[in-house]
Design a protein around this motif. Structure first.
Motif, mmCIF file in Angstrom:
data_model
loop_
_atom_site.group_PDB
_atom_site.id
_atom_site.type_symbol
_atom_site.label_atom_id
_atom_site.label_comp_id
_atom_site.label_asym_id
_atom_site.label_seq_id
_atom_site.Cartn_x
_atom_site.Cartn_y
_atom_site.Cartn_z
ATOM 1 N N LEU A 61 42.330 36.497 33.584
ATOM 2 C CA LEU A 61 41.565 37.728 33.355
ATOM 3 C C LEU A 61 40.483 37.897 34.414
ATOM 4 C CD1 LEU A 61 41.195 37.747 29.469
ATOM 5 C CD2 LEU A 61 42.467 39.370 30.865
ATOM 6 N N ALA A 62 39.817 36.817 34.766
ATOM 7 C CA ALA A 62 38.778 36.885 35.799
ATOM 8 C C ALA A 62 39.385 37.266 37.145
ATOM 9 C CB ALA A 62 38.048 35.551 35.897
ATOM 10 N N GLN A 63 40.525 36.715 37.438
ATOM 11 C CA GLN A 63 41.204 37.024 38.697
ATOM 12 C C GLN A 63 41.619 38.491 38.736
ATOM 13 O OE1 GLN A 63 44.641 34.608 39.345
ATOM 14 N NE2 GLN A 63 45.217 35.626 41.237
ATOM 15 N N ALA A 64 42.158 38.996 37.648
ATOM 16 C CA ALA A 64 42.581 40.393 37.598
ATOM 17 C C ALA A 64 41.392 41.334 37.686
ATOM 18 C CB ALA A 64 43.373 40.649 36.324
ATOM 19 N N ARG A 65 40.302 40.969 37.055
ATOM 20 C CA ARG A 65 39.105 41.814 37.105
ATOM 21 C C ARG A 65 38.535 41.835 38.517
ATOM 22 N NH1 ARG A 65 33.340 41.334 34.264
ATOM 23 N NH2 ARG A 65 32.799 43.523 34.378
ATOM 24 N N ALA A 66 38.564 40.692 39.181
ATOM 25 C CA ALA A 66 38.036 40.625 40.540
ATOM 26 C C ALA A 66 38.864 41.472 41.504
ATOM 27 C CB ALA A 66 38.004 39.179 41.013
ATOM 28 N N SER A 67 40.129 41.646 41.179
ATOM 29 C CA SER A 67 40.970 42.434 42.071
ATOM 30 C C SER A 67 40.981 43.910 41.708
ATOM 31 C CB SER A 67 42.389 41.870 42.087
ATOM 32 O OG SER A 67 42.976 42.010 40.808
ATOM 33 N N GLY A 68 40.118 44.322 40.793
ATOM 34 C CA GLY A 68 39.951 45.742 40.527
ATOM 35 C C GLY A 68 40.432 46.234 39.185
ATOM 36 N N SER A 69 40.974 45.385 38.329
ATOM 37 C CA SER A 69 41.429 45.836 37.014
ATOM 38 C C SER A 69 40.251 45.920 36.058
ATOM 39 C CB SER A 69 42.458 44.863 36.449
ATOM 40 O OG SER A 69 43.588 44.833 37.264
ATOM 41 N N ASP A 70 40.346 46.855 35.112
ATOM 42 C CA ASP A 70 39.309 47.037 34.105
ATOM 43 C C ASP A 70 39.467 45.965 33.021
ATOM 44 O OD1 ASP A 70 37.354 48.035 32.455
ATOM 45 O OD2 ASP A 70 38.541 49.737 31.762
ATOM 46 N N LEU A 71 38.370 45.329 32.600
ATOM 47 C CA LEU A 71 38.410 44.243 31.622
ATOM 48 C C LEU A 71 38.945 44.726 30.277
ATOM 49 C CD1 LEU A 71 37.810 41.291 31.064
ATOM 50 C CD2 LEU A 71 35.492 41.942 30.432
#
Length: 102
Positions: free
Chosen positions: A11-21
């Motif tokens: 989840l942290a990786q996806a958020r860092a790449s621009g996805s909404d939490l």
């Protein structure tokens, strides 16, 4: 690394790449729901009678445990009685009760 840590890292990786939490959490929740429904379906517990079936299985399991405990108590009781009977026979023999009876 356990599953919770792995999920948090992803989840942290996806958020860092621009996805909404919020979106990621919704995806994880949907995936969990889909996985649990799939598992219930594989177990045959995805219909309306599943709750009753599980209740009956719990009752059956409790009855089995009760019967097993009762059987164990009966076996132990009979074993104790047999040992006491042998002890009484040994004492009777030791004190010569057989000769007294004749």
């Amino acid at each position: 690394m356990n599953n919770g840590e792995m999920l948090a890292g992803l989840l942290a990786q996806a958020r860092a790449s621009g996805s909404d939490l919020v979106t990621l959490r919704a995806i994880v929740e949907e995936a969990s729901e889909l996985g649990s429904q799939r598992m219930l379906s594989r177990l045959g517990l995805d219909d309306e009678t599943a709750i009753g079936d599980l209740s009956e299985l719990r009752e059956l399991l409790q009855a089995w445990r009760d019967a097993k405990a009762s059987a164990t108590q009966a076996v132990v009781g009979w074993a104790v009685r047999a040992v006491l009977a042998l002890l009484l026979l040994g004492l009777a023999y030791r004190f010569g009760v057989a000769e007294i009876i004749r």
